[in-house]
Design an enzyme around this catalytic site. Structure first.
Site, PDB file in Angstrom:
ATOM      1  NE  ARG A 204      44.825  62.099  29.130  1.00  0.00           N
ATOM      2  CZ  ARG A 204      43.701  62.783  28.892  1.00  0.00           C
ATOM      3  NH1 ARG A 204      43.585  64.015  29.342  1.00  0.00           N
ATOM      4  NH2 ARG A 204      42.712  62.251  28.222  1.00  0.00           N
TER       5      ARG A 204
ATOM      6  CG  ASP B 142      31.988  57.420  29.674  1.00  0.00           C
ATOM      7  OD1 ASP B 142      32.958  56.785  30.118  1.00  0.00           O
ATOM      8  OD2 ASP B 142      32.091  58.231  28.739  1.00  0.00           O
TER       9      ASP B 142
END
Lengths: 550, 285
Positions: free
Chosen positions: A118, A302
């Site tokens: 990231r 989730d």
């Protein structure tokens, strides 16, 4: 005392070049872009205004840098004094931010794992990044030379790492991934000078610790007494891969956590499953949790809480307050008091929200029966990717609006009663798109203290993108759409002003910076870094030989 | 006669050895007992020798007789080979690399493993080659008598003009380290050419060109300051023919001192090290 230590190791390097200081980071974004989130508050609003509503129609491509061997670039670059630092899996490039040419490149050898990355963190004379196999590595920011390498999580225990490290005062904060594989989540702080671990905060409580009672009964099933005792769980999820935010005045770090595991079957983990899907307020010096707020207790869809927790100072119901706001994956937009964690407001920011009929006075969702995943599959909204995700929102203090990437959609969630086996990525099946769905992305401008929608910009496309936004003092919102375009909108009205077809999918969010008085906008696409600036007529360049030796 | 006939057919050999993650689906069914198989061939002098003979027959046309590259990429420069596993290297040879000029070579597994063993021996890092010498004494020479650290940095200690050597042991063969140390002008080192420029406002800057094109140059000077310059802002640019790296270490240092420095450099690695260096059949000195 700790600031003194920081000064000592910077001076100790004996270099004459400029150092990235904590003050520099507190002032980001300026000409520089020094954090994954742009600024400690994650407002992602740049004071640069050369590219504005009046000039954006002259925005042109300046350079493209291809990252060889890349498949899915997910990083948000940092820029300091004309150098851009951009990462791929297990490698970092330093680029001339004006020309896109490489200054240095570092590749970590011997890494068998290859996950997304990231981005980097920056402090002092060094750049920090994590490898897929969870080494935190410090590189000299001018040469790319390794200064230290410290492994902070072990892939054998189900972990992998993708996080963009966050420098806070004289420490580097990182987290772990692997929540879908049954890890026991945690986050750590490290010394920037040596990599030494300064503290560790487990996001799944240990035996007897507060929160452990929310995980009863334990595994394995059928073990004598398993219905009555609650031992510590060696697993549970609560990954910490999203870079957090920080309030220098309160001296509080805000970090979010991921889903409980198994993702879509909750039968083995009755209870709220702390501290999954939560926002944690943390003392950055000790790693002690000050308070937490759980968005989705006992999540079976989730819905990680790993969306940016944005810090805003705004009047709320007539009183100036320090707020933290989040457009959560579960479809609700939340406003909390960031000093205390008090729930102030929660309201849907999507139309498609079928799992809950609302939030109670404490912000706890009121569940709608029959929405829990089952063996046959049940259609629930939002999708498993969430109503939003790590796509960066932004906030413009001039318009007073918060710009959020929104996915209106539903999935069919299917569960399983198979015995979960930690570290094997068994998630109890999952969510998939229903036939003939009409899922769609939008940019929505929200009034941040009420969640009211002021305007929206609908997108066409396959609903596969993961790109976010950046706001500028030029009155613009840049974002990448679901059809591979970089787009500029009027921040006030949401009206389209400019776009460019990048020709490849987007998994990152744009940034803006300035070098030598010229503003640029950069976005990392699937395999290439694209940078834009205002049109300038070409000037003659002396060719090789005219300047001397080639 | 048979190899001669086959030579043109296999002239496109080993074009690209990097197999990316998404190529794993083309990997042959070689996962079984792969660790045992690797151990049998990789580092085994007999397998390396057999691989060398096969390489000279089918691979050298594109990758060069010594692996330095030609029509195909170099196997010994950079980290192209080092960053892939033996299993992926095996797959690159046997299945080829889809979308590149590297075709499949469906030899029997044994032959492919021999090629993998030879290719690995070409890039066997100085670290794993077990370079003899007194590394501690070499460190002293590096930082004192040799003055290497005036230009080279190791773990943040040293200068900016030469390559950072923190991981030199795992990114170079011993032959590469020796050549760079004793014969620095033999080979141009991209990213480390000495350069002096004069800007249009008459400022002279000397340093190392980390990158250079017709339109811009990225330099770092001895103080670690980066100069990111557009060519249109320059009056002149000069690349001296000789490297700034001294070329007289063979005279200035004793043979033992040279070997000790090489031993010190060969142990420079920051991460992911095997427990002990393994012998790979290469000649160390």
């Amino acid at each position: 005392m700790r600031a003194g230590i920081l000064g000592a190791w910077i001076l100790g390097s004996g270099s004459l070049h400029a150092q990235v200081t904590f003050e520099d980071i507190k002032n980001s974004p300026s000409e520089n872009w020094l954090l994954y989130a742009g600024d400690y508050a994650a407002q992602r609003h740049s004071p640069l205004e050369q590219i504005n509503r009046g000039t954006v129609d002259s925005l042109v491509a300046k350079w493209v840098h291809h990252i060889k061997g890349s498949n899915k670039l997910t990083s948000i670059p940092l820029v300091f004094e004309g150098i851009m630092y951009v990462s791929n899996n297990n490698e970092v490039y330093a680029l001339d931010a004006v020309s896109g040419r490489t200054v240095w490149h570092y590749r970590q050898l011997g890494v068998e794992m290859d996950r997304v990355n990231r981005g980097v963190g920056i402090l002092g004379d060094r750049v920090f990044f994590v490898t897929s196999d969870c080494h935190l590595v410090a590189l000299h920011r001018l040469t790319g030379g390794v200064l230290w390498d410290h492994q902070y999580a072990d892939p054998k225990d189900g972990y992998h790492c993708t996080v963009s490290p966050v420098p806070v005062k004289d420490s580097i904060i990182v987290g772990v991934s692997g929540g879908d594989s049954g890890i026991r989540g945690y986050m750590t702080a490290h010394s920037p000078s040596t990599g030494e671990e300064l503290w560790r905060l487990w996001t799944i409580p240990g035996e007897g610790e507060p929160g452990s009672e929310t995980w009863c009964p334990p595994l394995p099933r059928g073990e004598p007494g398993s219905e009555t005792r609650c031992p510590p769980l060696p697993w549970g999820g609560a990954g910490t891969w999203m870079s957090g935010t920080y309030d220098p005045e309160l001296d509080v770090l805000y970090w979010t956590t991921g889903n409980p595991w198994p993702d879509f079957y909750g039968g083995d983990r009755p209870g709220d499953n702390l501290y999954t899907d939560s926002l944690l307020a943390i003392d950055p010096d000790t790693g002690k949790m000050k308070w937490y707020f759980q968005f989705t207790p006992h999540d079976v869809w989730d819905w990680d809480a790993q969306e940016f927790p944005i810090l805003l100072d705004l009047p709320f119901e007539g009183k100036q307050r320090k707020l933290v706001v989040q457009a959560n994956r579960n479809g609700y937009y939340y406003v909390l008091d960031r000093t205390t964690g008090e729930f102030l407001l929660g309201t849907p920011f999507v139309d498609k929200l079928t799992w809950s009929s609302g939030l109670d006075k404490n912000g706890r969702p009121i569940l709608i029966e029959g929405t829990e995943p089952n063996l046959e599959g049940v259609e629930v909204c939002p999708t498993v990717r969430g109503a939003s995700n790590f796509m960066a929102p932004s906030f413009n203090p001039d318009t007073g609006l918060l710009y959020v990437v929104v996915l209106e959609g539903c999935d069919v969630y299917t569960s399983s009663e198979k015995e979960p086996i930690p570290k094997t990525n068994f998630a109890g099946t999952g969510g998939e798109r229903p036939p003939n769905d009409n899922n769609q992305f939008f940019i929505r401008a929200l009034q941040p203290t009420t969640g009211e929608r002021v305007w929206e910009y609908p997108m066409t496309g396959p609903t596969t993108m993961w790109a976010g936004t950046v706001s500028t003092a030029g009155g613009l919102v840049f974002f990448a759409d679901d059809d591979n375009h970089l787009v500029a909108l009027d921040a006030k009205s949401g009206k389209h002003l400019w776009h460019f077809n990048l020709g490849q999918p987007l998994y990152s969010s744009p940034i803006t910076y300035s070098v030598n008085g010229k503003q640029y906008v950069t976005i990392v696409a699937q395999t290439d870094v694209f940078t834009f600036g205002l049109f300038e007529a070409a000037k003659p360049v002396p060719l090789v030989g005219e300047l001397g030796s080639p | 006669m048979k190899p001669v006939i086959l030579l043109p057919v296999f002239s496109l050999v080993l074009f690209a050895v990097v197999v990316r993650a998404q190529d794993e689906d083309v990997m042959p069914a070689l996962q079984k007992n792969e660790a045992a198989t690797e151990a049998t061939y990789v580092g085994n002098p007999v397998a390396i020798k057999a691989g060398a003979e096969l390489y000279a027959t089918v691979c050298s046309g594109c990758h060069g007789p010594s692996g330095e590259g030609g029509r195909g990429p170099s196997l010994v420069r950079g980290n192209r080979v080092r960053q892939v596993s033996d299993v992926k290297l095996f797959a690159s040879v046997q299945a080829g690399v889809p979308g590149t000029d590297m075709p499949p070579f469906p030899f029997p597994d044994e032959k492919v493993w021999q090629l993998v063993a030879f290719t690995r021996s070409l890039v066997a890092s100085a670290y794993e080659s077990g370079v003899p010498g007194d590394a501690g004494a070499g460190e002293t020479v590096f930082f004192r008598k040799g003055e290497c650290s005036r230009c080279h940095m190791i773990r943040g200690k040293g200068g900016f003009l030469g390559p950072d050597l923190t991981v030199a042991g795992v990114t170079n063969t011993i032959a590469q380290l020796r050549e760079a140390f004793l014969d620095p002008n033999r080979r141009t080192s991209d990213g480390y050419r000495a350069v002096t420029v004069e800007t249009t406002d008459r400022k002279r800057i000397s340093g190392i060109a980390r990158n250079n094109s017709n339109y811009s140059i990225q330099m770092i000077d001895k103080d670690g300051k980066l100069h990111l310059l557009a060519k249109q802002d320059l009056r002149s640019i000069e690349f001296p023919r000789k490297s700034w790296m001294p070329d007289d270490y063979a005279d200035r240092l004793s043979e033992d001192e040279v070997q000790n420095v090489l031993a010190f450099l060969s142990r420079q690695a920051a991460h992911h090290l095997p427990a002990a260096p393994k012998q790979t059949g290469v000649v160390n000195r």
